[in-house]
Design a protein around this motif. Structure first.
Motif, short mmCIF file in Angstrom:
data_model
loop_
_atom_site.label_atom_id
_atom_site.label_comp_id
_atom_site.label_asym_id
_atom_site.label_seq_id
_atom_site.Cartn_x
_atom_site.Cartn_y
_atom_site.Cartn_z
N ASP A 136 0.82 -1.21 0.00
CA ASP A 136 0.00 0.00 0.00
C ASP A 136 0.86 1.26 0.00
OD1 ASP A 136 -2.74 -1.17 0.32
OD2 ASP A 136 -1.81 -1.98 2.14
N GLY A 137 2.07 1.15 0.50
CA GLY A 137 2.93 2.31 0.57
C GLY A 137 4.37 1.90 0.81
N ALA A 138 5.29 2.80 0.45
CA ALA A 138 6.72 2.56 0.66
C ALA A 138 7.39 3.89 0.94
CB ALA A 138 7.35 1.89 -0.55
N ILE A 139 8.44 3.83 1.76
CA ILE A 139 9.22 5.02 2.06
C ILE A 139 10.69 4.64 1.95
CG2 ILE A 139 9.28 4.57 4.57
CD1 ILE A 139 9.01 7.64 4.95
N CYS A 140 11.49 5.58 1.47
CA CYS A 140 12.93 5.37 1.39
C CYS A 140 13.61 6.67 1.78
CB CYS A 140 13.35 4.95 -0.02
SG CYS A 140 15.11 4.53 -0.13
N ALA A 141 14.37 6.64 2.87
CA ALA A 141 15.04 7.83 3.37
C ALA A 141 16.55 7.68 3.18
CB ALA A 141 14.72 8.05 4.85
N PHE A 142 17.09 8.53 2.34
CA PHE A 142 18.54 8.62 2.13
C PHE A 142 19.15 7.29 1.68
CE2 PHE A 142 17.46 11.57 5.69
CZ PHE A 142 17.50 12.73 4.94
N GLY A 143 18.42 6.57 0.83
CA GLY A 143 18.93 5.28 0.38
C GLY A 143 19.02 5.12 -1.12
N LEU A 144 18.17 5.81 -1.87
CA LEU A 144 18.11 5.56 -3.31
C LEU A 144 19.38 5.97 -4.04
CD1 LEU A 144 14.45 6.36 -4.40
CD2 LEU A 144 15.56 4.14 -4.15
N ARG A 145 20.12 6.93 -3.51
CA ARG A 145 21.33 7.33 -4.23
C ARG A 145 22.45 6.28 -4.11
NH1 ARG A 145 21.85 10.27 0.56
NH2 ARG A 145 23.94 10.17 1.48
N ASN A 146 22.24 5.27 -3.27
CA ASN A 146 23.20 4.17 -3.16
C ASN A 146 22.82 2.96 -4.00
OD1 ASN A 146 24.86 5.48 -1.07
ND2 ASN A 146 23.07 5.20 0.23
#
Length: 215
Positions: free
Chosen positions: A105-115
């Motif tokens: 239903d939802g997802a969050i990504c904090a300071f991770g996608l640039r890796n």
């Protein structure tokens, strides 16, 4: 830096990762995460993913706001997950999420996608895993000249607190080479997200939230 090298780096800095984050941001990173979770609007019994969860800062905030959420954390660094406190967690790659199509239903990504080694593929994978109408919240340091004045001090503090100079040189280099918010909006739309909105955060837009809804 290769994916195995990045994983090994996060394993090395895991014991002092949270402390370094608090010192570098003067504690503001916790407020940034609270704002992102507030925009995610977790609901009772929703299936939610905390991607690149680290030790669980966003996960704890999700469960504080909505204890009835069906949350799990995912990270590719085993030593981070050893320190993950709330709920269930799994070691896996963002490029191959261990969930069925439309399960979230939802997802969050904090300071991770640039890796992530292949950002467009990671966004397509998130779109696959989210149901139509599912929300994605990305909290990141996007490329921006406004932040360069504080990068040097933060990098120095990170190295001093963590004791790992190479790791924090890499982390700040990854910010300088990452996408701008405009590029991120284009990538999200290309991956199948609509209603994409950008919200710069205090102070001076150093961190930014980008929200998209699975079409």
């Amino acid at each position: 830096m290769s994916a195995p090298d990045v994983r090994a780096m996060f394993d090395r800095i895991a014991p002092r990762y949270d402390l370094a984050n608090r010192v570098m941001s003067a504690g503001v990173d916790l407020w940034w995460r609270r704002r992102a979770v507030a925009l995610l609007q977790p609901q009772w019994d929703e299936r939610l993913l905390d991607l690149a969860c680290g030790t669980g800062d966003c996960s704890r905030e999700i469960l504080r706001r909505q204890p009835g959420a069906r949350l799990f954390g995912l990270d590719f660094a085993r030593e981070m997950l050893r320190r993950y406190q709330p709920g269930a967690c799994v070691q896996a790659d963002a490029l191959a999420l261990p969930v069925r199509t439309g399960a979230l239903d939802g997802a969050i990504c904090a300071f991770g996608l640039r890796n992530v080694a292949d950002l467009p593929q990671a966004l397509f994978e998130l779109a696959r895993a989210l149901r139509p109408g599912g929300r994605l919240l990305v909290l990141e340091f996007f490329r921006s000249g406004r932040r360069l004045a504080v990068d040097g001090l933060a990098r120095l503090l990170g190295k001093l607190v963590s004791g790992d100079r190479a790791a924090y040189e890499y982390l700040f280099a990854s910010i300088r080479s990452f996408h701008s918010t405009g590029e991120m909006v284009d990538l999200l739309q290309g991956a199948g997200f609509g209603d994409v909105a950008v919200r710069p955060l205090f102070p001076q837009g150093i961190a930014t939230i980008v929200k998209g809804v699975r079409a």
